[in-house]
Write an enzyme that holds these catalytic residues in place. Sequence first.
Site, PDB file in Angstrom:
ATOM      1  N   ASP A   1      86.032   5.059  -0.442  1.00  0.00           N
ATOM      2  CA  ASP A   1      85.904   4.502   0.812  1.00  0.00           C
ATOM      3  C   ASP A   1      84.721   4.960   1.454  1.00  0.00           C
ATOM      4  O   ASP A   1      84.747   5.957   1.836  1.00  0.00           O
ATOM      5  CB  ASP A   1      87.207   4.875   1.615  1.00  0.00           C
ATOM      6  CG  ASP A   1      87.273   3.775   2.738  1.00  0.00           C
ATOM      7  OD1 ASP A   1      87.732   2.363   2.512  1.00  0.00           O
ATOM      8  OD2 ASP A   1      86.827   4.186   3.893  1.00  0.00           O
TER       9      ASP A   1
ATOM     10  N   HIS B   1      76.206  -7.916   8.876  1.00  0.00           N
ATOM     11  CA  HIS B   1      76.763  -8.069   7.739  1.00  0.00           C
ATOM     12  C   HIS B   1      75.827  -8.154   6.459  1.00  0.00           C
ATOM     13  O   HIS B   1      76.444  -8.034   5.286  1.00  0.00           O
ATOM     14  CB  HIS B   1      77.725  -9.149   7.890  1.00  0.00           C
ATOM     15  CG  HIS B   1      78.925  -8.997   8.703  1.00  0.00           C
ATOM     16  ND1 HIS B   1      80.134  -8.529   8.430  1.00  0.00           N
ATOM     17  CD2 HIS B   1      79.162  -9.692  10.058  1.00  0.00           C
ATOM     18  CE1 HIS B   1      80.987  -8.299   9.229  1.00  0.00           C
ATOM     19  NE2 HIS B   1      80.276  -9.084  10.328  1.00  0.00           N
TER      20      HIS B   1
ATOM     21  N   ASP C   1      76.543  -5.768   3.438  1.00  0.00           N
ATOM     22  CA  ASP C   1      76.519  -6.447   1.712  1.00  0.00           C
ATOM     23  C   ASP C   1      75.551  -5.588   1.014  1.00  0.00           C
ATOM     24  O   ASP C   1      75.902  -5.126  -0.146  1.00  0.00           O
ATOM     25  CB  ASP C   1      76.298  -7.703   1.783  1.00  0.00           C
ATOM     26  CG  ASP C   1      77.294  -8.757   2.393  1.00  0.00           C
ATOM     27  OD1 ASP C   1      78.474  -8.097   2.740  1.00  0.00           O
ATOM     28  OD2 ASP C   1      76.945 -10.031   2.728  1.00  0.00           O
TER      29      ASP C   1
ATOM     30  N   GLU D   1      85.557  -2.231   1.570  1.00  0.00           N
ATOM     31  CA  GLU D   1      84.662  -1.260   1.218  1.00  0.00           C
ATOM     32  C   GLU D   1      85.120  -0.208   0.623  1.00  0.00           C
ATOM     33  O   GLU D   1      84.576   0.832   0.380  1.00  0.00           O
ATOM     34  CB  GLU D   1      83.791  -0.491   2.932  1.00  0.00           C
ATOM     35  CG  GLU D   1      84.845   0.376   3.339  1.00  0.00           C
ATOM     36  CD  GLU D   1      85.869  -0.326   4.533  1.00  0.00           C
ATOM     37  OE1 GLU D   1      86.267   0.097   5.353  1.00  0.00           O
ATOM     38  OE2 GLU D   1      85.640  -1.683   4.443  1.00  0.00           O
TER      39      GLU D   1
END
Length: 356
Positions: free
Chosen positions: A228, A241, A245, A271
Amino acid sequence: MTDFPLCDLFQITPKEVFARRAFLDLTDEDERHLATIREIIQADLDKIVGEFYDHLLKADELKRFLSDRRTVDRLQATQRDYLLSLGRNADQLQYFEDRLKIGITHERVGLKQKWYLGAYAILFEIVSRHVGARYVHQPNDLLRLLSSFKKIVTLDMVLAVETYYQATTQRLEGILQQLTDAQQQLQEVSRLDGLTQVSNRRFLMESLEVEWHRSVRFTRPFTLLLVDLDDFKRINDEYGHRFGDFVLQRTVAVMRSTLRPADLIGRYGGEEFAIGLVETDGDLAKQIAERLRLKIALSPFESEGQKANVTASIGVASVEPDVDRVEMLIERADQALYQAKSGGRNQVCIYRRPYP
């Protein structure tokens, strides 16, 4: 199911054992010769294993499989056990079961057949050289010893090849069946995550289920990592964002460069990623996880003029006798991940069963 699942799979019965030994003309005299060879191997064991691995490391492709010191130590220990058991109780199903596992293991970790078949030839040559050094003045005895040695190595090679081809065939048949089912049931659903191009959650779960079943059936190690990214929401909020990405895609690239081709990678959600390590116990998995964590922390995450420091927390859980479903394995890895997060992030934690 008996205590010999691979023998069951290949229909190797006591009658089949007898037939194979008879075909190779393995006799009681060969058993005595092999006992002599094992004594020589025992005396020269470290030299033989050292010479064998020195030769393997001459091939660049094999260095990738032998780059981890702990892996090499484990493989060398296995090699010692193999050498000392050559031909011992070779009329028993357990001997055949152990040899069949070799082909399965090689196929699962993606080792090409040309390397391990070549390795048998190299091993035969090295051991023969050590035996020959003791029988320089007894050529007739040496010839008889090496004849027996060749028979048992041939038997072992045939068993390894059989399982390799069977495992490859089963894997291909499984993939074809999965593709057929997916076409019929989920024609509009891709197996890959559109952004990262690793397995999506649905296909990831199917793959983990298959590997868990294999691990349990054949008593082989299998370990799950849950990875994570730390403070990913902050990265999205601060950099946008589009950059978020990029971070996910870059993380996958780091994972691919760290793992073997046979290992599973999937996007578990947001994630968070799941990694299935085949033929890997908890101790070795922790080393791999630490290496992955460090590579993520040290990797440059820079795109379109933006740059960020990225770290990851990793939870590790291995298949154990009480893990009766793949969901339990995931739950344990998630508990370990929670411990890594609550302990300060950017660390690896292994699931430990609570004391009763």
